[in-house]
Every structure is written in C-alpha cells, then in structure tokens.
Design an enzyme around this catalytic site. Structure first.
Site, short mmCIF file in Angstrom:
data_model
loop_
_atom_site.label_atom_id
_atom_site.label_comp_id
_atom_site.label_asym_id
_atom_site.label_seq_id
_atom_site.Cartn_x
_atom_site.Cartn_y
_atom_site.Cartn_z
N ARG A 1 7.08 2.65 -27.88
CA ARG A 1 7.77 3.94 -27.78
C ARG A 1 6.76 4.97 -27.32
NH1 ARG A 1 8.12 5.27 -32.89
NH2 ARG A 1 9.45 7.07 -32.54
N CYS A 2 7.19 5.86 -26.42
CA CYS A 2 6.27 6.90 -25.97
C CYS A 2 5.79 7.70 -27.17
CB CYS A 2 6.95 7.81 -24.96
SG CYS A 2 8.44 8.60 -25.58
N GLU B 1 8.62 12.65 -17.95
CA GLU B 1 8.36 12.29 -19.35
C GLU B 1 7.43 11.10 -19.31
OE1 GLU B 1 12.69 13.19 -21.41
OE2 GLU B 1 12.18 11.14 -20.92
N ASN C 1 11.91 0.65 -22.04
CA ASN C 1 11.96 0.56 -23.51
C ASN C 1 13.25 1.08 -24.14
OD1 ASN C 1 11.23 3.21 -22.91
ND2 ASN C 1 9.98 3.43 -24.74
N TYR C 2 13.95 1.97 -23.45
CA TYR C 2 15.29 2.39 -23.87
C TYR C 2 16.18 2.31 -22.63
CZ TYR C 2 13.91 4.34 -28.45
OH TYR C 2 13.48 4.51 -29.74
N ARG D 1 23.60 5.79 -30.44
CA ARG D 1 22.88 7.05 -30.19
C ARG D 1 23.23 7.60 -28.81
NH1 ARG D 1 16.22 7.31 -30.20
NH2 ARG D 1 15.98 9.37 -29.32
P1 NAP Z 1 6.61 2.39 -15.61
O1 NAP Z 1 5.99 1.10 -15.29
O2 NAP Z 1 5.91 3.63 -15.20
O3 NAP Z 1 8.10 2.32 -14.99
C1 NAP Z 1 9.02 3.36 -15.19
C2 NAP Z 1 10.03 3.35 -14.06
O4 NAP Z 1 9.39 3.69 -12.84
C3 NAP Z 1 10.68 1.97 -13.82
O5 NAP Z 1 12.01 2.15 -13.45
C4 NAP Z 1 9.87 1.44 -12.66
O6 NAP Z 1 10.54 0.43 -11.92
C5 NAP Z 1 9.72 2.71 -11.85
N1 NAP Z 1 8.66 2.66 -10.84
C6 NAP Z 1 7.53 1.92 -10.83
N2 NAP Z 1 6.81 2.19 -9.72
C7 NAP Z 1 7.50 3.13 -9.02
C8 NAP Z 1 7.28 3.81 -7.79
N3 NAP Z 1 6.19 3.60 -7.05
N4 NAP Z 1 8.20 4.71 -7.38
C9 NAP Z 1 9.31 4.94 -8.11
N5 NAP Z 1 9.57 4.32 -9.28
C10 NAP Z 1 8.67 3.43 -9.74
O7 NAP Z 1 6.86 2.53 -17.19
P2 NAP Z 1 7.46 1.46 -18.21
O8 NAP Z 1 6.47 0.36 -18.37
O9 NAP Z 1 8.84 1.13 -17.84
O10 NAP Z 1 7.50 2.34 -19.56
C11 NAP Z 1 6.39 2.50 -20.38
C12 NAP Z 1 5.73 3.84 -20.18
O11 NAP Z 1 6.72 4.85 -20.19
C13 NAP Z 1 4.77 4.20 -21.30
O12 NAP Z 1 3.63 4.80 -20.76
C14 NAP Z 1 5.55 5.20 -22.14
O13 NAP Z 1 4.76 6.07 -22.90
C15 NAP Z 1 6.34 5.89 -21.08
N6 NAP Z 1 7.54 6.50 -21.65
C16 NAP Z 1 7.56 7.85 -21.82
C17 NAP Z 1 8.66 8.46 -22.41
C18 NAP Z 1 8.72 9.94 -22.63
O14 NAP Z 1 9.80 10.42 -22.89
N7 NAP Z 1 7.62 10.67 -22.55
C19 NAP Z 1 9.74 7.69 -22.82
C20 NAP Z 1 9.69 6.30 -22.62
C21 NAP Z 1 8.58 5.72 -22.04
P3 NAP Z 1 10.15 -1.13 -12.12
O15 NAP Z 1 10.56 -1.47 -13.50
O16 NAP Z 1 10.94 -1.80 -11.07
O17 NAP Z 1 8.67 -1.24 -11.92
O1 G3H Z 2 9.85 5.98 -25.72
C1 G3H Z 2 10.22 7.14 -25.67
C2 G3H Z 2 11.47 7.57 -26.31
O2 G3H Z 2 11.91 8.77 -25.75
C3 G3H Z 2 11.21 7.70 -27.78
O3 G3H Z 2 12.33 7.95 -28.50
O4 G3H Z 2 11.11 8.64 -30.57
O5 G3H Z 2 13.54 8.24 -30.60
O6 G3H Z 2 11.96 6.33 -30.35
P1 G3H Z 2 12.22 7.78 -30.09
#
Ligand code: NAP
Ligand code: G3H
Length: 483
Positions: A292-293, A259, A163-164, A112
């Site tokens: 997945r978000c 996002e 997650n991706y 993808r």
């Molecule tokens: P996360 O804990 O918020 O981490 C995301 C990124 O931010 C990681 O690279 C993390 O690094 C970094 N980060 C953490 N603290 C930071 C700071 N103070 N300053 C700058 N960067 C920082 O999220 P996750 O657990 O990886 O992903 C899950 C979340 O992402 C869920 O809530 C999901 O819904 C959301 N998500 C949203 C989308 C969308 O398109 N809307 C897509 C995918 C995921 P570290 O790993 O080193 O902590």
């Molecule tokens: O987790 C967030 C991704 O952007 C979701 O992508 O709906 O294709 O799994 P997806």
C-alpha cells in the site's frame, strides 16, 4: 461478455467506443496469479491504432455525455455502484487471483468502491458555479457581473496501479464522469481483468458509447502514445514515483495529478499508548503484505520505550498468518518475483550492515514472511527506500527533533503517524512534518475516501479525495455580463 464468464480462463476483451474488442493483432498478455502461478486469463496488448480508436471514441462520447443533466449521469453511476455490489463475489475472486489480495480485503475493496462512487454522485450534484459583481475593485463597476460555471476538461486519461485495481481505477473514473468528462482507462497490466470486470458493470447499466474506454497493454509499450496524445486533456496517475515523474516530463502542458510512492513513518513518543501503537503499526505496515502506498514503512521510536514497543510489535507480527489469499492469509505472495527479490535484498542489506532481525526473513518464492528489523541506521537502504512488501525497519531516536529530522530527510512525503497522549505536542510536531497528512494515534491510510489525499515532495502532485478529485477535473468558465 457477462460478469459470470469471468470465472473461466478466457481472453478478455476491452471496451472501445461502446464495443467489446479482441486484440486486432492477435497479441495477448497472459495474466499469471502471483499466488498459484496459474494463468488467470489474457488481455489484449493493444497497439497505437487501437489506442487511437479508444481516444477518438472518448472525444466523441464526451461531447454527448457533457450534455446529460447531472442527475442523469448520477443515475447511471448509482446503478453502477449497485451492480458492483451485486457482483462483489466474482469481482473479489478475480482481484484475489490476479493481485494476490486476501479474499476479505478484496471484497472490502469492491464495497468501498461502491461507496466511493455514490459519494461522487452526491458531491457532483452540488458542484455549482458562482456569480461575482465587479464593484469590489477600485474603478470597478457593479454593472459588470461574472457568471462562473464549472465545466469538464474533456478526455481524462486514468492510469491506475496494481494494488487496488478496482478502487483506484474507480477513484478516477467516478469523479471524471460525474462532471461530464469521458475517460480512457489504462489499468495496471496485473489487475487489468479486475478493472475490466468493473468497467463491464458500468457498461451493463447503460453508459453511453465512448464515455469510458479501456486501453490494455504494457505501460512501457503503449504509455508514451497515451500520455503525449493531443486529445488527452488531463492525466490522473497513481503508481511509482519513477513512472509518475517520467510521465510528467513527457506530458508537458497536459495538466495532471500524481499519486506516487511513500515512506510513511510512525513516530512513537515516550508517553504513547504502546499497545495501541503496536496494533496500529502492525496493521499499517503489513496489511496486503505492505503493498500500500500508505503502509507504515518505518518506525521512529524514542529510546526510552523502544524495547517495550519492539516486543509488542514482535508479538503482534507473530500472530499474522502467512499463506495464500485463497485461505484469507494476512501475508500473501508479492505481486511478482522481482518485487520479492527487491524486498529480500533490502532485508539482507540491513542485516549485513548490522541491523537486528526481530522476526521474519523467511522466503518461499514470492512469499516473504513479515519481517521486522531493529537498530536500523541511516546507512541502510531500508531506512530510505520504499519496499512495497512486508518489512518494517525500526529506527531508535534520542529526541523528538531527531524524529522530525529523520522523517523529513526522506525524498517522500505522503503521510506520517504520531503516537502520543499529548495532543498539544502532537499538533506542534504535525506542523513540522513535510507530508500531506498526519494521523494522530492511528495508522497511515487513505480513507475515508472523501478526505483530501495528497503527497508532497516525491510522493505526488495535486490533491485527490472525492471533492478535490472532481474539482481537479473541471475548470472555470467565466461569462461576463455588462449591464
Ligand atoms: P507502476 O509500475 O508505476 O505502474 C502504475 C501504472 O503505470 C500501471 O498502470 C503501469 O502499467 C503504468 N505505466 C508503467 N509505465 C508507464 C509509462 N511509461 N507510461 C504510462 N503508464 C505507465 O506502479 P505499480 O507497481 O502498479 O504500483 C506500486 C507503486 O504505486 C508504489 O510505488 C506505490 O507507492 C504507488 N502507489 C501510490 C498510491 C498513492 O495514492 N500515492 C496509491 C497506490 C500505489 P503496467 O502495469 O502495464 O506497467
Ligand atoms: O496504495 C495506496 C492506496 O491509496 C492506499 O489506500 O490506505 O486505504 O490502503 P489505503
């Protein structure tokens, strides 16, 4: 460093200004597989000085890169896409080990991503400016001509989630590069090795030095340095809502796209095709164990069809395999034990407050069986909080108005699904939902990746999707010709 070497457990270097670097301080972070609990490898815990070198590399690299003709930038990105496909196996293997995604889904992520890169090249080639004559305004002058060009913003800071690890990093890198920006990538710590492999593929096909740099290390330690740096011209962030809003506050005048999290509802009306709805809901809620978000994170079903839908969902969920990503199981261990504790806590809270367990609620370490809760009410945390795990709450509603009200009461507004055979009604309801996208008779999902993708309320800011991403990373430059 070669992609083949990724099979071994080694210390992985990061790319800074065209060179692969070890940790200069000897501080490394161990990446432990969520499924086997074995160490997959180590990544440098980079310091502010090392991050500074990466940013300065990007500043220098960007100036030269912006002068490359678009077709030349595109040629390199297309070679990158090919290189990813050639190396789908080792990269997918690493995604599987590092973030516990089943092997087939990990492969899909790499393929993808190659498609996404190619589409960015095509769109980038068609990014033209425009010309305006000045006589459209009262007192205007046809001899005044504006030549409006699109120019890159400069250095893009790309922060991606676990997650991706490949796709959501490339979804920032490809649009940034095709229009002449340089990138500093800060991948999620869990997922960083997969991201480094993807970056290595791009380095191997001849990306000039400094155009892409990687800063590894915990976001909580190195994040502030990056998001407040005066040489960062744009931030593209994907991750949790709390992290995203904190970054937005600190980044002040740096433009950014966010996002964030979601609580996507599937609204099921009386006339829905219930087999279709159950199929889509189960795949939407439980693929990659709900991490997945865009996962379906609650069902709002009309009373009249709720019993039948719950039975169908139960049957489908009972067919999901639970186990290890190595065995290509549908439900695999969550990313870490804190996430599993959180999801389990949501289930227990709902059961304590009177929800009925339809199926699930078994746990072994990070592995949580797919769980469905019926009779969920507004008092239960699972009705509102994003689990990012395999639990699906079902809320029974008496009317379409109640479904819309509950859907909109959420702090989130990423996507929603509506299941009905009445398309007129579906469009009317879709218009009332406070979300970025509404899926009619299908599960909530991001792809195809050229569709605009956005969240409202606490689900995000700005719009992604290939064309929109490129636009977000360029600005107008207006030159006025006074004839
Ligand atoms: P996360 O804990 O918020 O981490 C995301 C990124 O931010 C990681 O690279 C993390 O690094 C970094 N980060 C953490 N603290 C930071 C700071 N103070 N300053 C700058 N960067 C920082 O999220 P996750 O657990 O990886 O992903 C899950 C979340 O992402 C869920 O809530 C999901 O819904 C959301 N998500 C949203 C989308 C969308 O398109 N809307 C897509 C995918 C995921 P570290 O790993 O080193 O902590
Ligand atoms: O987790 C967030 C991704 O952007 C979701 O992508 O709906 O294709 O799994 P997806």
């Amino acid at each position: 460093m070669g992609i083949q070497s990724f099979e071994k457990q080694v210390q992985y270097q990061t790319l800074v200004n065209g060179e692969w670097k070890d940790s200069s301080t000897g501080r490394w972070i161990s990446i432990v597989s969520p499924s086997t609990q074995q160490t997959v490898g180590e990544i440098p815990a980079m310091t502010a000085e090392e991050a500074e070198a990466a940013i300065q590399g990007a500043v220098k690299g960007q100036k030269k890169w912006a002068d490359f003709p678009v077709h030349e930038r595109g040629r390199i990105l297309l070679a990158w896409a090919d290189r990813l496909v050639e190396n789908v196996e080792p990269i997918a293997e690493m995604i599987m080990k590092e973030v516990g995604k089943k092997k087939s889904a990990a492969r899909d992520e790499v393929i993808r991503t190659a498609d996404l890169i190619r589409y960015n090249v095509e769109e980038g080639k068609r990014l033209h400016g425009e010309m305006m004559k000045g006589d459209s305004f009262y007192g205007g002058n046809a001899k005044k001509m504006a030549v409006i060009e699109k120019e890159p913003l400069g250095v893009v800071l790309a922060i991606s989630p676990f997650n991706y690890p490949v796709n959501l990093s490339a979804a920032k890198i490809a649009p940034a590069l095709i229009c002449g920006n340089a990138v500093v990538l800060k991948p999620a710590t869990q997922g960083a090795i997969s991201a480094l492999m993807m970056v290595e593929a791009l380095h191997q096909v001849g990306l000039p030095e400094g155009v892409l740099n990687v800063v590894t290390g915990k976001g909580s330690e190195i994040g502030d340095y990056l998001v407040t740096h005066r040489s960062i011209d744009f931030i593209s962030f994907t991750g949790g809502t709390q992290t995203g809003t904190d970054i937005a506050k600190k980044a002040k005048m740096i433009p950014l796209v966010l996002e964030l999290g979601g609580k996507d509802p599937a609204i099921v009306l009386e006339d829905a095709d219930l087999d279709l709805a159950a199929n889509q809901i189960v795949s939407g809620a439980f693929s990659y164990s709900g991490q997945r978000c865009t996962a379906i994170k609650r069902v709002l079903v009309m009373d009249q069809v709720a019993d039948e839908l719950v039975l169908k969902i139960k049957e489908k969920v009972s067919q999901l395999s639970v186990g290890l990503p190595e065995d290509n199981a549908d439900i695999t261990p969550l990313i870490d034990s804190a996430s599993a504790d959180f999801v389990h806590g949501l289930i227990l809270d709902a059961l304590w407050k009177g929800a009925k367990l339809v199926i699930g609620n078994q746990r072994e370490g990070n592995l949580i069986a797919p769980s469905v809760l019926d009779g969920v009410t507004k008092e239960m945390r699972v009705a509102w909080e994003e689990p990012f795990g395999p639990v699906l709450p079902i809320i029974r509603v008496h009317s379409e108005e109640e479904a819309v009200e509950l859907a909109n009461e959420s702090e989130y507004g990423l996507q929603a699904s509506i299941f009905t055979k009445n398309l007129d009604k579906a469009f009317l309801l879709a218009a009332k939902l406070e979300v970025g996208s509404v899926q009619l008779n299908g599960r909530t999902e991001r792809g195809p990746d050229h569709f605009p993708f956005l969240g409202v309320k606490n689900s995000g800011m700005g719009v992604q999707g290939v064309r929109r991403s490129i636009e977000s990373m360029t600005r107008d430059k207006v030159v006025v010709l006074n004839l």
